[in-house]
Design a protein around this motif. Structure first.
Motif, mmCIF file in Angstrom:
data_model
loop_
_atom_site.group_PDB
_atom_site.id
_atom_site.type_symbol
_atom_site.label_atom_id
_atom_site.label_comp_id
_atom_site.label_asym_id
_atom_site.label_seq_id
_atom_site.Cartn_x
_atom_site.Cartn_y
_atom_site.Cartn_z
ATOM 1 N N ALA A 88 0.878 -1.168 0.000
ATOM 2 C CA ALA A 88 0.000 0.000 0.000
ATOM 3 C C ALA A 88 0.916 1.218 0.000
ATOM 4 O O ALA A 88 1.453 1.606 1.038
ATOM 5 C CB ALA A 88 -0.902 -0.009 1.232
ATOM 6 N N LEU A 89 1.092 1.814 -1.159
ATOM 7 C CA LEU A 89 2.065 2.881 -1.337
ATOM 8 C C LEU A 89 1.347 4.200 -1.630
ATOM 9 O O LEU A 89 0.217 4.209 -2.122
ATOM 10 C CB LEU A 89 3.008 2.545 -2.507
ATOM 11 N N ARG A 90 2.038 5.289 -1.317
ATOM 12 C CA ARG A 90 1.562 6.610 -1.736
ATOM 13 C C ARG A 90 2.731 7.302 -2.416
ATOM 14 O O ARG A 90 3.827 7.401 -1.846
ATOM 15 C CB ARG A 90 1.037 7.432 -0.562
ATOM 16 N N VAL A 91 2.481 7.792 -3.616
ATOM 17 C CA VAL A 91 3.521 8.413 -4.439
ATOM 18 C C VAL A 91 3.135 9.868 -4.659
ATOM 19 O O VAL A 91 2.234 10.169 -5.449
ATOM 20 C CB VAL A 91 3.663 7.678 -5.790
ATOM 21 N N ASP A 92 3.779 10.764 -3.924
ATOM 22 C CA ASP A 92 3.382 12.183 -3.925
ATOM 23 C C ASP A 92 1.878 12.318 -3.710
ATOM 24 O O ASP A 92 1.183 13.093 -4.381
ATOM 25 C CB ASP A 92 3.812 12.873 -5.227
ATOM 26 N N GLY A 93 1.364 11.535 -2.767
ATOM 27 C CA GLY A 93 -0.038 11.620 -2.384
ATOM 28 C C GLY A 93 -0.970 10.704 -3.139
ATOM 29 O O GLY A 93 -2.118 10.520 -2.735
ATOM 30 N N GLU A 94 -0.524 10.104 -4.237
ATOM 31 C CA GLU A 94 -1.369 9.218 -5.032
ATOM 32 C C GLU A 94 -1.246 7.783 -4.539
ATOM 33 O O GLU A 94 -0.131 7.260 -4.403
ATOM 34 C CB GLU A 94 -0.965 9.292 -6.508
ATOM 35 N N ALA A 95 -2.370 7.129 -4.280
ATOM 36 C CA ALA A 95 -2.363 5.764 -3.759
ATOM 37 C C ALA A 95 -2.034 4.762 -4.859
ATOM 38 O O ALA A 95 -2.462 4.901 -6.013
ATOM 39 C CB ALA A 95 -3.723 5.433 -3.144
ATOM 40 N N LEU A 96 -1.260 3.737 -4.464
ATOM 41 C CA LEU A 96 -0.888 2.660 -5.379
ATOM 42 C C LEU A 96 -0.882 1.370 -4.570
ATOM 43 O O LEU A 96 -0.113 1.236 -3.619
ATOM 44 C CB LEU A 96 0.492 2.925 -5.990
ATOM 45 N N GLU A 97 -1.740 0.420 -4.923
ATOM 46 C CA GLU A 97 -1.819 -0.848 -4.208
ATOM 47 C C GLU A 97 -1.652 -2.003 -5.184
ATOM 48 O O GLU A 97 -2.289 -2.024 -6.236
ATOM 49 C CB GLU A 97 -3.153 -0.979 -3.469
ATOM 50 N N LEU A 98 -0.810 -2.945 -4.819
ATOM 51 C CA LEU A 98 -0.625 -4.142 -5.651
ATOM 52 C C LEU A 98 0.174 -5.166 -4.870
ATOM 53 O O LEU A 98 0.968 -4.815 -3.988
ATOM 54 C CB LEU A 98 0.086 -3.812 -6.965
ATOM 55 N N PRO A 99 -0.014 -6.468 -5.171
ATOM 56 C CA PRO A 99 0.826 -7.489 -4.552
ATOM 57 C C PRO A 99 2.206 -7.450 -5.201
ATOM 58 O O PRO A 99 2.333 -7.219 -6.407
ATOM 59 C CB PRO A 99 0.087 -8.798 -4.878
ATOM 60 N N GLY A 100 3.237 -7.657 -4.390
ATOM 61 C CA GLY A 100 4.561 -7.537 -4.981
ATOM 62 C C GLY A 100 5.656 -8.206 -4.182
ATOM 63 O O GLY A 100 5.453 -8.683 -3.056
#
Length: 297
Positions: free
Chosen positions: A180-192
């Motif tokens: 569960a990542l946030r990149v400059d405020g944008e959410a990004l979710e994925l299995p990895g």
């Protein structure tokens, strides 16, 4: 007269730096230099010695591995002191990125004659009390957390050999995580398998995890490797040493000033070979926050 304080980690690289210490002392013999060499006894001792040297107006040389460079950089940030690097550890990834090679005696020429170059630092905060923990290379979670922990405890042999063995063992132990990542405020979710926020772009004794990362661009390169069968990951892993893994569809690269690393379970964040924080952790870049002694060309 320039004052150099050389902080030598005597156990780095299985004593590699310590064995080269007499050669370093001779290579830095110069009437224009006042050289003080300190054998550090612990990370705390190294940090205190670095800060004292910086506040006294000296330039501070980290003689050891990437962890030693990280400790010194954290200690002297906010001062006018420059950071010098002499490769004496296993991986020496920062030294490689700076163009210093692997020979600490040869790298003394850069300490004597090199130019001051402003580079970015990065720092991590977490939800468990870590604040402003400095690093220079790559902060990562996922499989790399397991691999770095194994490599940290391994016999002090060569960087790539250690990481190759640790990678295989870590892969056997690994179970997929959902990031569960946030990149400059944008959410990004994925299995990895791995998510890393890269400042210098290189770790693990030569793994070019973010081949286009630059130390002075004011940005982090976020690299995420999606979940895939372990046997396919093994075919991907060797390409990291060439930096060609980023061409694979399972590898995603984003640039950002701030990244939040988190997952569906608590993971250690490793950077420059050491545990730095735990998830959730916020990683941000500090543009041109420190000067280093770099090759003149």
């Amino acid at each position: 007269m320039r004052r150099l304080h050389v902080l030598c980690n005597p156990v780095a690289g299985g004593g590699r730096g310590l064995r080269a210490l007499d050669g370093v002392r001779e290579a830095l013999r110069d009437p224009a230099l006042e050289v003080t060499i300190v054998r550090t006894e612990s990370a705390t001792h190294a940090a205190l010695a670095a800060r004292e040297a910086a506040e006294a107006g000296g330039e501070v040389v980290a003689f050891g591995g990437d962890g030693m460079a990280r400790i010194v950089a954290h200690a002297i940030r906010g001062t006018d002191a420059s950071l010098g690097v002499l490769p004496g550890g296993r991986g020496n990834d920062l030294a490689a990125v700076l163009g210093l090679g692997r020979d600490p005696v040869a790298a003394c020429e850069v300490v004597r004659e090199g130019r001051r170059r402003s580079i970015d630092l990065a720092e991590a905060d977490d939800a468990h009390g870590v604040r402003g923990a400095t690093f220079l290379g790559v902060a990562s979670i996922g499989l790399e957390s397991e691999v770095a922990r194994i490599a940290e405890r391994a016999p002090r042999i060569g960087g790539q050999a250690t990481y190759a063995g640790a990678m295989v063992l870590g892969l056997l132990r690994w179970r997929s995580a959902r990031f569960a990542l946030r990149v400059d405020g944008e959410a990004l979710e994925l299995p990895g398998f791995l998510a890393g926020a890269a400042n210098s772009g290189r770790f693990g004794g030569g793994m070019r995890i973010a081949p286009d990362a630059a130390l002075d661009d004011g940005l982090l390169d976020l690299v995420v490797v999606e979940d895939l069968p372990k046997w396919r990951f093994l075919t991907l892993a060797p390409t990291v040493f060439l930096g060609t893994h980023v061409r694979r569809p399972q590898v995603h690269v984003r640039r950002a000033r701030e990244v939040v690393l988190d997952a569906d379970r608590s993971l250690e964040v490793f950077a420059d070979g050491d545990p730095l924080a735990r998830t959730p952790a916020t990683i941000r870049v500090l543009p041109r926050a420190i000067s280093v002694l770099a090759p003149a060309t």
